[in-house]
Enzyme design. Structure first.
Site, PDB file in Angstrom:
ATOM      1  N   HIS A   1      35.529  38.214  32.465  1.00 55.56           N
ATOM      2  CA  HIS A   1      35.545  37.582  33.488  1.00 55.56           C
ATOM      3  C   HIS A   1      36.850  37.556  34.033  1.00 55.56           C
ATOM      4  CE1 HIS A   1      33.316  35.199  36.397  1.00 55.56           C
ATOM      5  NE2 HIS A   1      34.105  34.189  36.347  1.00 55.56           N
TER       6      HIS A   1
ATOM      7  N   ASP B   1      37.377  34.010  46.533  1.00 54.18           N
ATOM      8  CA  ASP B   1      38.265  33.074  45.749  1.00 54.18           C
ATOM      9  C   ASP B   1      39.469  33.545  45.249  1.00 54.18           C
ATOM     10  OD1 ASP B   1      39.580  30.871  44.496  1.00 54.18           O
ATOM     11  OD2 ASP B   1      37.899  30.552  43.115  1.00 54.18           O
TER      12      ASP B   1
ATOM     13  N   GLU C   1      38.275  30.892  49.537  1.00 51.28           N
ATOM     14  CA  GLU C   1      38.598  29.681  48.728  1.00 51.28           C
ATOM     15  C   GLU C   1      40.113  29.760  48.074  1.00 51.28           C
ATOM     16  OE1 GLU C   1      35.513  29.145  45.742  1.00 51.28           O
ATOM     17  OE2 GLU C   1      36.876  27.853  44.411  1.00 51.28           O
TER      18      GLU C   1
HETATM   19 MG   LIG Z   1      37.835  28.256  42.695  1.00 50.58          MG
END
Ligand SMILES: [Mg+2]
Length: 369
Positions: A18, A194, A220
């Site tokens: 990730h 993000d 974000e």
């Molecule tokens: Mg975030």
């Protein structure tokens, strides 16, 4: 009476690497807190963080040490039915440590809601929804793989909102990656980014302009959290909503950001806020100020995700949905019954307390020795 408090670290591999701008995660360390009371009731809480000290000031190990050494001794012997009074003792004696405080408060509230025979949401103002839209984060770092992953999620009817973690590469490369995915998924699918604070304000002006033109619908934390004035300039400059995440470490930040018009949307996180009650206040500030709400995650397992869901279910307006997919990123489940994801929504557990139960055998295998 609060009889004992146990803090457990459990290392769980993720289903794939990730990639965030701050780190790449291959394992998530769940930090779980078990509170036992003398009436036989017990409660669970979670203080999981993303990438440990890469993301914030608390690591799984520091959370465990600070709970075991400093927080638990303050609480043993206190009245378990008076959660706010018990947390006031902790908040008076302990600075910072928001994640640790959140886990403790969650466990105490879980126990109290079970004692009263109600879902935890009913102690937080009362739920107004039974299911929450859930975004999925595409963070393999590879455009083709991300598109294939998104298409699979659409087919499974699990997610139709996708958040892309960017900021580690050059702005132009990131923009090309995001817009290729947006183009492949089409107009009906929400694609968001993000940046995790990675851009300068100038990079953000360039990046957001291109992303807005390409149909991305939420930006974000594009720049450093402390640059509130810069966030306000970006929020004013662009029609695409700008969301604050890392900037919000509780109700005072929310108030400060709201009065400065420094974000169009707040990502509410129970751990970042310092607990469920403080996160509820972040939600209240947003709603009073006309700021949109999004239910954030620290990629928690089932306990922290259920706790977040219990709170987000009380928000009257949750127009940007949630990202409560943490358990789906993990290869192992620690709950007896997994949380239910269907028709693009997480079903808010309806049982007493958090509405979920730990599988202590499974946790026994995963816990760090
Ligand atoms: Mg975030």
């Amino acid at each position: 009476m609060i009889k004992s408090i146990e803090t457990i670290l459990a290392d769980v591999p993720t289903i794939r690497p990730h990639k965030l701008s701050v780190t790449t995660m291959n394992t998530q360390t769940l930090v779980l807190v078990r509170v036992r009371c003398d009436d036989g009731v017990e409660g669970w809480g979670e203080a999981t963080t993303i990438g440990g000290l890469n993301y914030g000031e608390e690591s799984p190990e520091s959370i465990k040490t600070n709970i075991d050494t400093h927080i638990a001794p303050l609480l043993i012997g206190l009245d378990a039915t008076r959660v706010a009074a018990a947390m006031a003792v902790v908040r008076k004696a302990i600075q910072g440590n928001r994640f640790a405080k959140c886990a403790i408060e969650t466990a105490l509230l879980d126990a109290q809601a079970r004692r009263l025979g109600v879902p935890l949401s009913e102690l937080l103002g009362g739920r107004v929804r039974e299911a929450l839209p859930v975004a999925w984060t595409l963070a393999s770092g590879d455009t083709g793989k991300d598109i294939a992953e998104a298409e699979k999620m659409l087919e499974l009817r699990r997610h139709r909102i996708f958040k892309l973690k960017i900021g580690a590469r050059a702005v132009a490369d990131d923009v090309a990656h995001v817009l290729a995915i947006k183009k492949a998924l089409g107009a009906d699918v929400s694609v968001r980014v993000d940046v995790n604070q990675a851009w300068s304000e100038l990079q953000a002006m360039e990046g957001i302009a291109a992303l807005q033109d390409g149909g991305v619908d939420l930006i974000e934390q594009p720049i450093r959290a402390h640059n509130k004035a810069g966030m306000a300039r970006l929020a004013q400059r662009f029609a695409v909503p700008v969301m604050a995440d890392e900037a919000l470490q509780g109700p005072l930040d929310a108030y400060s950001y709201a009065t400065a018009a420094a974000a169009d949307v707040f990502a509410v996180k129970i751990t970042q806020s310092g607990g469920l009650m403080l996160a509820a206040q972040v939600g209240t500030v947003a709603q009073l100020a006309g700021v949109g709400l999004y239910g954030g995650t620290m990629l928690e397992g089932g306990i922290g995700t259920a706790a977040s869901a219990q709170l987000f279910a009380t928000f009257a307006d949750l127009s940007f949905g949630t990202e409560l997919f943490g358990p789906l990123l993990l290869t192992e489940e620690v709950l007896q019954e997994p949380l239910v994801y269907k028709d693009f929504m997480l079903q808010v557990p309806s049982g007493h307390g958090l509405g979920v139960a730990i599988d202590t055998d499974k946790l026994g295998h995963l816990r760090r020795k």
